[in-house]
Enzyme design. Sequence first.
Site, PDB file in Angstrom:
ATOM      1  N   GLY A  37      45.710  60.469  11.397  1.00  0.00           N
ATOM      2  CA  GLY A  37      46.073  61.136  12.645  1.00  0.00           C
ATOM      3  C   GLY A  37      44.862  61.570  13.443  1.00  0.00           C
ATOM      4  O   GLY A  37      44.792  61.391  14.664  1.00  0.00           O
ATOM      5  N   GLY A  95      51.198  64.774  12.321  1.00  0.00           N
ATOM      6  CA  GLY A  95      50.376  64.663  11.120  1.00  0.00           C
ATOM      7  C   GLY A  95      48.901  64.727  11.454  1.00  0.00           C
ATOM      8  O   GLY A  95      48.384  63.879  12.181  1.00  0.00           O
ATOM      9  N   HIS A 105      11.036  60.652   6.442  1.00  0.00           N
ATOM     10  CA  HIS A 105      11.031  61.506   7.628  1.00  0.00           C
ATOM     11  C   HIS A 105      10.638  60.679   8.852  1.00  0.00           C
ATOM     12  O   HIS A 105       9.700  59.895   8.797  1.00  0.00           O
ATOM     13  CB  HIS A 105      10.023  62.644   7.446  1.00  0.00           C
ATOM     14  CG  HIS A 105       9.870  63.512   8.652  1.00  0.00           C
ATOM     15  ND1 HIS A 105      10.790  64.490   8.971  1.00  0.00           N
ATOM     16  CD2 HIS A 105       8.920  63.535   9.623  1.00  0.00           C
ATOM     17  CE1 HIS A 105      10.403  65.094  10.092  1.00  0.00           C
ATOM     18  NE2 HIS A 105       9.266  64.529  10.500  1.00  0.00           N
ATOM     19  N   THR A 116      49.657  46.476  -5.310  1.00  0.00           N
ATOM     20  CA  THR A 116      50.530  46.234  -4.155  1.00  0.00           C
ATOM     21  C   THR A 116      50.365  47.246  -3.023  1.00  0.00           C
ATOM     22  O   THR A 116      50.959  47.093  -1.955  1.00  0.00           O
ATOM     23  CB  THR A 116      52.001  46.226  -4.594  1.00  0.00           C
ATOM     24  OG1 THR A 116      52.266  47.391  -5.385  1.00  0.00           O
ATOM     25  CG2 THR A 116      52.300  44.990  -5.422  1.00  0.00           C
ATOM     26  N   SER A 132      50.466  50.569  -0.580  1.00  0.00           N
ATOM     27  CA  SER A 132      51.401  51.621  -0.164  1.00  0.00           C
ATOM     28  C   SER A 132      52.000  51.282   1.193  1.00  0.00           C
ATOM     29  O   SER A 132      51.595  50.325   1.857  1.00  0.00           O
ATOM     30  CB  SER A 132      50.668  52.968  -0.075  1.00  0.00           C
ATOM     31  OG  SER A 132      49.615  52.894   0.882  1.00  0.00           O
ATOM     32  N   VAL A 149      58.236  69.708  12.650  1.00  0.00           N
ATOM     33  CA  VAL A 149      58.967  68.907  13.627  1.00  0.00           C
ATOM     34  C   VAL A 149      60.448  68.931  13.245  1.00  0.00           C
ATOM     35  O   VAL A 149      60.815  68.518  12.147  1.00  0.00           O
ATOM     36  CB  VAL A 149      58.450  67.458  13.669  1.00  0.00           C
ATOM     37  CG1 VAL A 149      59.309  66.614  14.605  1.00  0.00           C
ATOM     38  CG2 VAL A 149      56.995  67.427  14.102  1.00  0.00           C
TER      39      VAL A 149
END
Length: 451
Positions: free
Chosen positions: A183, A178, A438, A141, A143, A235
């Site tokens: 962020g 954050g 290379h 489920t 987050s 904050v």
Amino acid sequence: MNFDIAIIGGGPAGYNAAAQASDQGLQVVLFERATLGGVCLNEGCIPTKSLLHAAHLYHDVASSAALGIEVEGSVKADYSRIAAHKDEVVKTLTSGVAYKMKQHGVTVVPASARLEGQEGELIRVATDTETYLVRYVLLATGSETVIPPIPGLDSVSYWTSREALAATELPKDIAIIGGGVIGMEFADVYASLGVPVTVIEMAPEILGAMDKETSATLRKLFKKRGVKFHLESKVVEVSPEGVTIETKKGERELIAASQILLSVGRRPLSAGLGLESLAIQQNRAAVVVNEYMQTSHPQVYAVGDLTGFSLLAHTAIREGEVAVEHIVSGAGHPMRYDAIPGVVYTHPELAGVGATEEQLQAEGRYYRTLKLPMAYAGRYVVEQGQAPGLCKVLVDENDRILGCHILGTPASELILLAGIAIADGTSVEDLRRHVFPHPTVGEILHEVLLS
């Protein structure tokens, strides 16, 4: 209605596990209350990368004069069209997931589902209108965004990543609360498109548990681009005027901002799943699982963000594979977390896999560091010029690779090589015997191992 397995959640873990289980001959029902693809595809990984790609392209075109490419007139970014393209990308990919489920014969039910106990050896899974009896359940489920109890939050029109992705206009300026992966990726989008950005982070450095040396270098590069940082700052209040912070020294400062983006983390989405009906063990909101993703109930498995361990789509996909393999065979390969790559898709990219120096120091383990600037790879200089970059490899007393951390595009692609080496117990000598094409940026790993 009877099925072999019910999968609750149609994100990357859920829909890939559904296809795998169907391929193994199981009758599968998949419940998804919103849109197939989950948070990752609809309001996370994919749409964010679409915005980042557009922002980086804009930056490259605007700075192309350094390569001798002159663009007549000014270069402009139409954010409404950038957002519309992002929506088209998401629509294309969600349609692809629906087609994949159809091709694999998975029954998709567009509804929320919950556990409702057992009937003999079968488990009851119910929606608001139907009840299903199944042998196994896979919970996936996901987050949800954490909304911290910040005073004044109810007085401002703040954004989470969902609202930021839904916006069709750029903010005048933005304060991002954050400094984690989400962020920093949004900070990159807005800074690249000319929006003044301030990042506020409680920890001493951005990007949480990632390698501190590469994280600090990325922050300094962002600072040169005009992004302001307030580290070790709490904050204490938000208001229509902006964000009030308290520094480590106890000093308060108002940071003016017309838009606030909350990006302080996510938590497992387990409420309403009916876990108590089967006495499934939890650790706060997370579901507790063993190495095969099995919960305290032997017929119920949980994967992805719901376990609260590694909130990454690619981790969730692998966990789903482990769970289905165990359901089918009763054995299989246990889940390993020592070689899960973490990527920040900023410009430049930052990626890491395995142990960090900070982790090894905290554990008191021996390690040796091999590192070089990315400029040791000729292709990197061709494509990135003099942009700072670093490749770091950590090895143990037997020269086995413990960790790798890369700052420099395309770190997201290169980190897989190191992850495979860690998972397979590859030594420095073993890996450097391989022939690297290379010129490629990937040669940096070979150069580091020879350093």
